[in-house]
Design a protein around this motif. Structure first.
Motif, PDB file in Angstrom:
ATOM      1  N   ASP A 264      -5.528   3.101  -4.895  1.00  0.00           N
ATOM      2  CA  ASP A 264      -4.701   3.558  -6.255  1.00  0.00           C
ATOM      3  C   ASP A 264      -4.898   2.582  -7.487  1.00  0.00           C
ATOM      4  N   GLU A 265      -5.562   3.146  -8.517  1.00  0.00           N
ATOM      5  CA  GLU A 265      -6.164   2.072  -9.576  1.00  0.00           C
ATOM      6  C   GLU A 265      -5.131   2.170 -10.537  1.00  0.00           C
ATOM      7  N   GLU A 266      -4.218   3.272 -10.607  1.00  0.00           N
ATOM      8  CA  GLU A 266      -2.973   2.739 -11.499  1.00  0.00           C
ATOM      9  C   GLU A 266      -1.944   2.040 -10.890  1.00  0.00           C
ATOM     10  N   ALA A 267      -1.602   2.027  -9.665  1.00  0.00           N
ATOM     11  CA  ALA A 267      -0.694   1.001  -9.329  1.00  0.00           C
ATOM     12  C   ALA A 267      -1.441  -0.289  -8.926  1.00  0.00           C
TER      13      ALA A 267
ATOM     14  N   ARG B 294       0.865  -1.277   0.000  1.00  0.00           N
ATOM     15  CA  ARG B 294       0.071  -0.095  -0.011  1.00  0.00           C
ATOM     16  C   ARG B 294       1.007   1.290  -0.071  1.00  0.00           C
TER      17      ARG B 294
ATOM     18  N   THR C  55       4.046   2.953  -5.963  1.00  0.00           N
ATOM     19  CA  THR C  55       3.748   3.491  -7.091  1.00  0.00           C
ATOM     20  C   THR C  55       3.936   2.154  -8.079  1.00  0.00           C
ATOM     21  N   ARG C  56       3.388   2.243  -9.179  1.00  0.00           N
ATOM     22  CA  ARG C  56       3.685   1.260 -10.122  1.00  0.00           C
ATOM     23  C   ARG C  56       4.888   1.052 -10.368  1.00  0.00           C
TER      24      ARG C  56
END
Length: 421
Positions: A327-330, A207, A210-211
């Motif tokens: 965080d839908e990008e990660a 959690r 970042t990606r």
């Protein structure tokens, strides 16, 4: 909002299996008895012998000594192993525990052992098997008229239309902590009053990353869950949040709520297990310390609660609970799962099967951590819109799974080869 046909899991409905009367202990079958859910379920049973009696157990066959110990201690009538090669060791272990001259439980072996046991005469079947191999036992338990205490989310996800076709209203009681929480909170209002389901997620061990920061995650990192003690596959699924995506699909199927009214909220402490928002603006939350024995006991004992099934909060101590947006990008797995759920048909089976293969590839070092969901997404893209429509047959589901597994392995192998260049 208007009422529609009863959902698969509805706390307002109580299903009584045929011939389940009587004042004695409730007879149950436990599938996946040597796994995390199974061992905790047996702990609940052993502490409540006046409420529950286990008549049969099944396991994969990798922990024969534990299965034999469970069978002997519970006095079961039958035990099953998916791996026939485990039978000699199981018989030897049982013989040593029971002693010479004493009758051993009936032993079933092979891939259909759990399915056969699921149809035995009993009140409830706890399906604690991991993976889509739990589909056939799920269907067998429902067809036989048993109460299905469902911890095997994959069987509902891959075979949703098949399960919905045979399940009677109130016949399924969910065990996943999130769906047990929703099940309990939904009792606070009518279906037409439900605005939104809020599925909580711990966020896993990564959690806030970042990606880019997830690219170098190791297997040991992924297995270090901050809250729950689970098996390796479920723990890795929790790290990728694929598990949360599967839970969104499961919530849709269990409670018949549209995907646009199911939301994931990150709650690191895992004290609130999920929430229901109602049309008057109120939100009901189910909270308890993170211990699976509580939802297991509720599932086995429903509609009654089992006293002291798990520890309660000590409200004399200060606590802080946090909530964050996802965080839908990660972690794109939740959005991907919702897309798959909307497609329906064989798409969820493809998603789940590809993920199981990609998790295996990650565990063997053939895929990086971020490669799990990336590869699953590619398999889903190649599968496209299901040709079977929204009502696939069992053969359709099995065929889609077989294709997805093979394609996921091909893509993982290609990724390995490319990494070595």
């Amino acid at each position: 909002m208007t009422d529609s046909p009863a959902p698969l899991a509805d706390p307002h409905l109580l299903y009584e299996p045929p011939g389940a009367g009587g004042d004695g202990p409730r007879d149950i079958v436990i599938l996946g008895s040597t796994g995390s859910i199974g061992t905790q379920a047996i702990d609940v049973v052993l502490r409540n012998p006046d409420r529950f009696r286990v008549v049969a157990l099944s396991a994969a066959g990798g922990r024969v000594a534990l299965l034999a110990e469970q069978a002997h201690r519970l006095g079961v009538r039958a035990a099953g192993v998916a791996d026939p090669a485990a039978v000699p060791a199981l018989k030897e272990a049982l013989g040593a525990l029971y002693g010479p001259g004493r009758a051993l439980p009936e032993i079933l072996a092979g891939p259909d052992a759990a399915t056969e046991l699921a149809g035995l005469e009993c009140h409830s079947v706890l399906n604690g098997i991991t993976g889509s191999i739990g589909l056939a036992p799920t269907l067998a338990a429902l067809t036989a008229g048993r109460v299905l205490v469902l911890a095997n989310k994959e069987s509902l996800i891959v075979g949703g239309p098949l399960v919905k076709a045979v399940a009677k209203p109130g016949q399924i009681v969910p065990v996943d902590s999130e769906h047990s929480a929703l099940f309990q909170a939904l009792s606070g209002g009518a279906r037409r009053e439900v605005r939104k389901l809020l599925v909580t997620a711990s966020g896993g061990p990564f959690r806030g990353r970042t990606r880019a920061e997830l690219a170098g995650v190791t297997l040991a990192d992924a297995l270090a869950h901050p809250t729950w003690d689970m098996g390796p596959v479920v723990t890795i699924n929790s790290a990728t949040l694929v598990n949360k995506g599967l839970e969104v699909i499961e919530a849709h199927l269990l409670f018949d709520i549209p995907f646009d009214r199911i939301e994931v909220v990150v709650h690191p402490q895992s004290h609130i297990h999920s929430m229901v928002e109602f049309t008057d603006g109120s939100t009901l939350a189910q909270a308890s310390p993170p211990d699976m024995r509580m939802p297991i006991a509720l599932g086995l004992g429903w509609p009654d609660r089992v006293p002291d099934a798990a520890p309660a909060f000590d409200w004399s101590k200060a606590m802080s609970w946090e909530f964050f947006p996802l965080d839908e990008e990660a972690f794109p797995s939740v959005g991907l799962a919702a897309t798959v759920g909307r497609l329906g048909g064989t798409a969820p089976a493809v998603f789940n099967a590809a993920n199981e293969e990609c998790v295996a590839a990650f565990r063997s070092g053939a895929l990086p951590f971020t490669g799990i969901v990336d590869t699953v997404a590619e398999v889903v893209r190649e599968h496209g819109t299901p040709r079977t429509g929204t009502s696939p047959t069992l053969q359709d589901v099995l065929g889609a799974e077989e294709w997805a597994r093979a394609r996921a392995r091909e893509l993982a192998s290609a990724a390995t080869a490319e990494a070595r260049v």
